[in-house]
Design a protein around this motif. Sequence first.
Motif, PDB file in Angstrom:
ATOM      1  N   ILE A   1       0.931  -1.054   0.004  1.00  0.00           N
ATOM      2  CA  ILE A   1       0.133   0.100  -0.013  1.00  0.00           C
ATOM      3  C   ILE A   1       0.861   1.249   0.008  1.00  0.00           C
ATOM      4  O   ILE A   1       0.599   2.240  -0.826  1.00  0.00           O
ATOM      5  CB  ILE A   1      -1.030   0.066   1.245  1.00  0.00           C
ATOM      6  CG1 ILE A   1      -2.012  -0.929   0.962  1.00  0.00           C
ATOM      7  CG2 ILE A   1      -1.563   1.353   1.456  1.00  0.00           C
ATOM      8  CD1 ILE A   1      -2.899  -1.173   2.162  1.00  0.00           C
ATOM      9  N   GLY A   2       1.882   1.271   0.702  1.00  0.00           N
ATOM     10  CA  GLY A   2       3.023   2.600   0.904  1.00  0.00           C
ATOM     11  C   GLY A   2       3.587   2.636  -0.541  1.00  0.00           C
ATOM     12  O   GLY A   2       3.638   3.754  -0.989  1.00  0.00           O
TER      13      GLY A   2
ATOM     14  N   ILE B   1       0.801   3.959  -3.050  1.00  0.00           N
ATOM     15  CA  ILE B   1       0.422   5.493  -2.689  1.00  0.00           C
ATOM     16  C   ILE B   1       1.594   6.303  -3.130  1.00  0.00           C
ATOM     17  O   ILE B   1       1.307   7.239  -3.955  1.00  0.00           O
ATOM     18  CB  ILE B   1       0.363   5.671  -1.193  1.00  0.00           C
ATOM     19  CG1 ILE B   1      -1.054   5.129  -0.660  1.00  0.00           C
ATOM     20  CG2 ILE B   1       0.171   7.018  -0.768  1.00  0.00           C
ATOM     21  CD1 ILE B   1      -1.160   4.958   0.773  1.00  0.00           C
ATOM     22  N   TYR B   2       2.778   5.807  -2.642  1.00  0.00           N
ATOM     23  CA  TYR B   2       4.008   6.793  -3.418  1.00  0.00           C
ATOM     24  C   TYR B   2       3.937   6.709  -4.822  1.00  0.00           C
ATOM     25  O   TYR B   2       4.170   7.826  -5.640  1.00  0.00           O
ATOM     26  CB  TYR B   2       5.130   6.156  -2.685  1.00  0.00           C
ATOM     27  CG  TYR B   2       6.591   7.016  -3.012  1.00  0.00           C
ATOM     28  CD1 TYR B   2       6.600   8.049  -2.399  1.00  0.00           C
ATOM     29  CD2 TYR B   2       7.475   6.734  -3.883  1.00  0.00           C
ATOM     30  CE1 TYR B   2       7.760   9.245  -2.713  1.00  0.00           C
ATOM     31  CE2 TYR B   2       8.594   7.496  -4.095  1.00  0.00           C
ATOM     32  CZ  TYR B   2       8.841   8.609  -3.650  1.00  0.00           C
ATOM     33  OH  TYR B   2       9.666   9.464  -3.709  1.00  0.00           O
TER      34      TYR B   2
ATOM     35  N   THR C   1       1.740   6.170  -7.355  1.00  0.00           N
ATOM     36  CA  THR C   1       0.530   6.418  -7.998  1.00  0.00           C
ATOM     37  C   THR C   1      -0.141   7.769  -7.604  1.00  0.00           C
ATOM     38  O   THR C   1      -0.981   8.524  -8.569  1.00  0.00           O
ATOM     39  CB  THR C   1      -0.537   5.454  -7.920  1.00  0.00           C
ATOM     40  OG1 THR C   1      -1.084   5.189  -6.716  1.00  0.00           O
ATOM     41  CG2 THR C   1      -0.138   3.833  -8.606  1.00  0.00           C
ATOM     42  N   LEU C   2       0.293   8.280  -6.209  1.00  0.00           N
ATOM     43  CA  LEU C   2      -0.144   9.732  -5.876  1.00  0.00           C
ATOM     44  C   LEU C   2       1.011  10.604  -5.959  1.00  0.00           C
ATOM     45  O   LEU C   2       0.897  11.609  -6.379  1.00  0.00           O
ATOM     46  CB  LEU C   2      -0.929   9.494  -4.880  1.00  0.00           C
ATOM     47  CG  LEU C   2      -1.836   8.636  -4.798  1.00  0.00           C
ATOM     48  CD1 LEU C   2      -2.756   8.520  -3.535  1.00  0.00           C
ATOM     49  CD2 LEU C   2      -3.021   8.939  -5.840  1.00  0.00           C
TER      50      LEU C   2
END
Length: 189
Positions: free
Chosen positions: A7-8, A11-12, A14-15
């Motif tokens: 998840i980290g 997030i890093y 793709t966001l």
Amino acid sequence: FMITVIIGLIIYSTLILPAILKSVIRCSPIETAKNVFTTLSTGFSTASSAASLPILMDDTRTKLKVPNKVSSFVLPLGITINMDGTALFQAVAAIFIAQIYGVTLSISSYGLIIILSLIASIGAAAIPSAGLITLAMILTAIGVPIDGAAIILGIDRLLDMMRTAVNLWGNTIASLVITKWLGVKAYDK
């Protein structure tokens, strides 16, 4: 542990990184990712930034129009010191292993984990599973037995593949940002 790391990394990659790309370079992260897909898939399959470097340099020069003087400096340096996926992995792994051993971490221990994860990721070699070796330094600093690293050894390869792709994606964006910063017209879309 795996879910937290994945998840980290998602997030890093793709966001946060695309936000930098859109705000600084003003180009499509999807188009950029398509242009370096060969590099990202090679990095994912080999779990080695070093093995992917020639492909990354070719992709950034030919498809993203990053000048040779930028790509030949930024990308080799980036695979050595710009290992954000590795830093994230090491921080999560250190906290996870400390929890398994029942070590209570103070606020200063968390700060130490952050600082050492960043430093250790800079010092990690661009080869498969190098992050596990530098994880031992972090575990020692926070008072956790280094044999705790063996707990995650079985799943490290999959996570290493993912963090290598994230590291390469970050280096791609860094080369575009440096190109823009130098005022050289590169990728426009």
